[in-house]
Write a protein that holds these residues in place. Structure first.
Motif, PDB file in Angstrom:
ATOM      1  N   UNK A 227      10.675  46.620 -63.576  1.00  0.00           N
ATOM      2  CA  UNK A 227      12.228  46.411 -63.069  1.00  0.00           C
ATOM      3  C   UNK A 227      12.448  47.706 -62.085  1.00  0.00           C
ATOM      4  N   UNK A 248      17.008  40.935 -58.325  1.00  0.00           N
ATOM      5  CA  UNK A 248      15.618  40.329 -58.230  1.00  0.00           C
ATOM      6  C   UNK A 248      15.426  39.643 -59.765  1.00  0.00           C
ATOM      7  N   UNK A 249      15.039  38.364 -59.637  1.00  0.00           N
ATOM      8  CA  UNK A 249      14.552  37.762 -61.205  1.00  0.00           C
ATOM      9  C   UNK A 249      13.302  37.692 -61.335  1.00  0.00           C
ATOM     10  N   UNK A 250      12.740  38.085 -62.474  1.00  0.00           N
ATOM     11  CA  UNK A 250      11.369  38.155 -62.865  1.00  0.00           C
ATOM     12  C   UNK A 250      11.148  36.567 -63.176  1.00  0.00           C
ATOM     13  N   UNK A 251       9.896  35.949 -62.722  1.00  0.00           N
ATOM     14  CA  UNK A 251       9.732  34.526 -62.711  1.00  0.00           C
ATOM     15  C   UNK A 251       8.625  34.221 -63.449  1.00  0.00           C
ATOM     16  N   UNK A 252       7.622  35.130 -63.472  1.00  0.00           N
ATOM     17  CA  UNK A 252       6.388  34.885 -64.075  1.00  0.00           C
ATOM     18  C   UNK A 252       5.310  35.738 -63.550  1.00  0.00           C
ATOM     19  N   UNK A 253       4.155  35.384 -63.855  1.00  0.00           N
ATOM     20  CA  UNK A 253       3.040  36.394 -63.170  1.00  0.00           C
ATOM     21  C   UNK A 253       1.907  35.470 -62.864  1.00  0.00           C
ATOM     22  N   UNK A 270       3.093  40.709 -60.993  1.00  0.00           N
ATOM     23  CA  UNK A 270       4.680  40.284 -61.646  1.00  0.00           C
ATOM     24  C   UNK A 270       5.294  39.679 -60.493  1.00  0.00           C
ATOM     25  N   UNK A 272       8.564  38.211 -58.616  1.00  0.00           N
ATOM     26  CA  UNK A 272      10.307  38.030 -58.695  1.00  0.00           C
ATOM     27  C   UNK A 272      10.413  37.368 -57.408  1.00  0.00           C
ATOM     28  N   UNK A 323       5.283  25.995 -55.812  1.00  0.00           N
ATOM     29  CA  UNK A 323       5.335  25.239 -57.111  1.00  0.00           C
ATOM     30  C   UNK A 323       6.635  25.466 -57.718  1.00  0.00           C
ATOM     31  N   UNK A 324       7.148  26.332 -58.092  1.00  0.00           N
ATOM     32  CA  UNK A 324       8.431  26.766 -58.874  1.00  0.00           C
ATOM     33  C   UNK A 324       9.734  26.346 -57.962  1.00  0.00           C
ATOM     34  N   UNK A 325       9.636  25.942 -56.908  1.00  0.00           N
ATOM     35  CA  UNK A 325      10.638  25.513 -56.249  1.00  0.00           C
ATOM     36  C   UNK A 325      10.847  24.041 -55.692  1.00  0.00           C
TER      37      UNK A 325
ATOM     38  N   UNK B  19      23.898  40.260 -64.885  1.00  0.00           N
ATOM     39  CA  UNK B  19      23.686  38.991 -65.948  1.00  0.00           C
ATOM     40  C   UNK B  19      23.629  39.404 -67.369  1.00  0.00           C
ATOM     41  N   UNK B 249      13.424  18.554 -59.702  1.00  0.00           N
ATOM     42  CA  UNK B 249      12.718  19.344 -58.992  1.00  0.00           C
ATOM     43  C   UNK B 249      11.545  19.784 -59.813  1.00  0.00           C
ATOM     44  N   UNK B 251       8.492  21.791 -61.219  1.00  0.00           N
ATOM     45  CA  UNK B 251       8.418  23.396 -61.102  1.00  0.00           C
ATOM     46  C   UNK B 251       7.238  23.829 -61.755  1.00  0.00           C
ATOM     47  N   UNK B 323      11.284  31.846 -68.685  1.00  0.00           N
ATOM     48  CA  UNK B 323      10.610  32.879 -67.799  1.00  0.00           C
ATOM     49  C   UNK B 323      10.914  32.628 -66.452  1.00  0.00           C
ATOM     50  N   UNK B 324      10.963  31.517 -65.933  1.00  0.00           N
ATOM     51  CA  UNK B 324      11.079  31.283 -64.360  1.00  0.00           C
ATOM     52  C   UNK B 324      12.384  31.508 -63.984  1.00  0.00           C
ATOM     53  N   UNK B 331       9.366  43.407 -69.349  1.00  0.00           N
ATOM     54  CA  UNK B 331       9.706  44.646 -70.111  1.00  0.00           C
ATOM     55  C   UNK B 331       9.725  44.451 -71.715  1.00  0.00           C
ATOM     56  N   UNK B 335       4.847  39.743 -72.808  1.00  0.00           N
ATOM     57  CA  UNK B 335       5.131  38.833 -71.800  1.00  0.00           C
ATOM     58  C   UNK B 335       4.121  38.082 -71.081  1.00  0.00           C
ATOM     59  N   UNK B 339       3.092  34.165 -70.939  1.00  0.00           N
ATOM     60  CA  UNK B 339       2.715  33.416 -69.649  1.00  0.00           C
ATOM     61  C   UNK B 339       1.594  32.673 -69.740  1.00  0.00           C
TER      62      UNK B 339
END
Lengths: 348, 348
Positions: A227, A248-253, A270, A272, A323-325, B19, B249, B251, B323-324, B331, B335, B339
């Motif tokens: 982060x 910024x949001x962590x969304x996977x790896x 990682x 974001x 893919x995620x969107x 958040x 959607x 994902x 995760x998404x 952190x 993690x 994943x």
């Protein structure tokens, strides 16, 4: 299955605002089709065939996972009994020259291994002695691209480091390297359409000059959390202020494995997502980027699928974003293959 | 690293609306820390230790991947030269009784295999003859839970089916089964906080009675695309109208492998996010759900991490959602393990 006009669908579902034309087909299909309970073949193949191939994306993933036929010839690098890297023969031969630091056991290859001298029993001692060796190899021109940036050597992410080494030696030692990649995107408030900020790497960069890149991306050095690295890189690379970067949001790896000329590269990135206000404009801060452009996500997808304009590993992160969107769908042939392939590497 | 008060951060970053409380720590860390270039150990371990363990989530993933010690004893099931399933010895012994349909070659186990009679050279012929066998085994009580729903037998998703079989036989035959799971969530327009609709399965359901479940989830039958299955299941299970369901959607996907008492279960779940309007209330339509509740995402995460209240495979899809959407972060220790573990199965 037949596609229908927008008007026909609108009259059936006045509230529905489609994101992409092909959704009309799916809805119309749902209205006219029921589950077949009889033994009738073939499957709904003709639905998918209209929706485009994912071959271009799969090809980009392949380009991140190359040279693996050399895997059986590599020699394990162990510290404290844990495998932390893999070495090419040419690097083992260099390390042999420093027997007070590196111990080569057995024949290089799958049956041999390289360890550190047993008196190097702390991270500090190992890091100091290994640094001396790497400096010699740098002076002799064997290690190029020195960064003055330390990478932790670990068996798994977030473990205490067993050793710290100069970033330029990471691939030679075959250690896992971690990075952060940020999808900086803008959402159209009216339509929901997404655009992605795309950087053009400077022509003077030693690696991947002139290639397309994420708005912000960087290696994960020792001493910073992911982060905090995101905040630092956002500021340094694109002038994104910390209060914005902090959203910024962590969304996977994603992960990949490459065996390149200079060694083994098991990388983990990682990912974001950073939604940016429509009026925010990134500015090159450190000379590493020549320009930033905001491109419709469909155009970015097209570039990834049909060209090698992007720095290769960015493609994995962008495909993961698509893919995620929901821009890549299960109806497209190869969907599951693509989902699985995004984490082909050593995700540890 | 020290955490600071909200007030101290607000005075530094008046625009920043965090958040989660721990973000304060990260920002303060970024303000006070720079990349360490000297060889100083240990790593930033103390940052992560404050952020909670992912052990509960990892345990849920393990519970989806059980019995694998039996894997070496299974017998491959092939059609047209392609492996499409794996069989337990007790099922091979049943299939031996029908030599005009199933051919057992060699000794059951890793060296043996089961195929179909060579005259069954089309999907229709195979499906008709295999259905006769399965009906006998149903009558004898060997196959229970008959659904009158056909699953395609494929080597990979979206391939033309080689055979169609009753859903209740899928695990006995060890074929890949696909499903769709929908995360139905509501976003607070002011704070962005997410709540997830959670179903309670009816006490009268044969499988997983009384367990928590997704708002909508279902097996992927022959003859429907995933998207059309989402529309169908949304309507049948929760009364979600098609114009709303069509905004779901895709994902990604998760996968797992279980060897249960009745056979091998290599499942793949296609994951969907469906953002629902705050005033939408799902209604049980088909008696399969006893109630729906809208729960803060943090409460859902807590239930998944600390209990086995959810139907096991829902946990994978919820962890993927966490995760998404950035509720689980790099952190946190484990993690990357988490994943990677979400796709432990045969993602093909």
């Amino acid at each position: 299955m037949h596609c229908v006009s927008r008007q026909a669908v609108r009259s059936t579902y006045p509230l529905y605002v489609p994101r992409r034309p092909r959704e009309y087909c799916a809805i119309q299909f749902a209205l006219t089709t029921h589950v077949t309970r009889g033994a009738t073949c073939p499957a709904p193949q003709n639905i998918e065939s209209k929706m485009g191939s994912l071959d271009g994306f799969i090809q980009r993933v392949r380009e991140c996972n190359t040279g693996l036929e050399e895997l059986p010839s590599l020699t394990a690098f162990l510290i404290d009994g844990k495998e932390v890297g893999k070495l090419k023969l040419r690097f083992v031969d260099q390390l042999r020259r420093f027997p007070k630091v590196f111990i080569v056991e057995g024949t290089p290859g799958p049956s041999g291994r390289v360890t550190l001298a047993p008196d190097l029993d702390t991270c500090d001692k190992r890091s100091a002695k290994v640094a001396e060796v790497l400096q010699v190899l740098r002076t002799e021109g064997f290690i190029t691209g020195w960064r003055d940036e330390l990478y932790p050597v670990v068996a798994a992410f977030n473990d205490l480091p067993l050793l710290l080494v100069e970033r330029a030696a990471a691939t030679h030692l075959g250690i896992k390297a971690y990075g952060v990649h940020i999808n900086g995107f803008v959402r159209d408030p009216a339509t929901g359409a997404l655009r992605l900020w795309v950087a053009r790497r400077s022509q003077t960069k030693p690696n991947w000059p002139g290639k397309l890149d994420h708005i912000v991306a960087g290696g994960q050095p020792h001493g910073l959390s992911c982060r905090d690295n995101v905040l630092k890189e956002c500021s340094e690379e694109a002038g994104i202020p910390p209060e914005l970067a902090a959203t910024a949001r962590p969304v996977g790896a994603v992960s990949y494995l490459t065996i390149a000329a200079n060694g083994y590269k098991p990388d983990v990135l990682f990912c974001y997502d950073l939604e940016l206000p429509p009026d925010f404009v990134p500015t090159p801060q450190d000379g590493e980027v020549s320009e930033f452009n905001l491109k419709p996500i469909e155009e970015v997808a097209e570039i990834v699928a049909t060209t090698t304009e992007f720095k290769t590993n960015c493609c994995l992160v962008i495909v993961d974003f698509l893919i995620r969107h929901g821009y890549i769908t299960p109806e497209q042939r190869g969907y599951l293959q693509l989902v699985a392939a995004l984490r082909s590497g050593d995700c540890s």
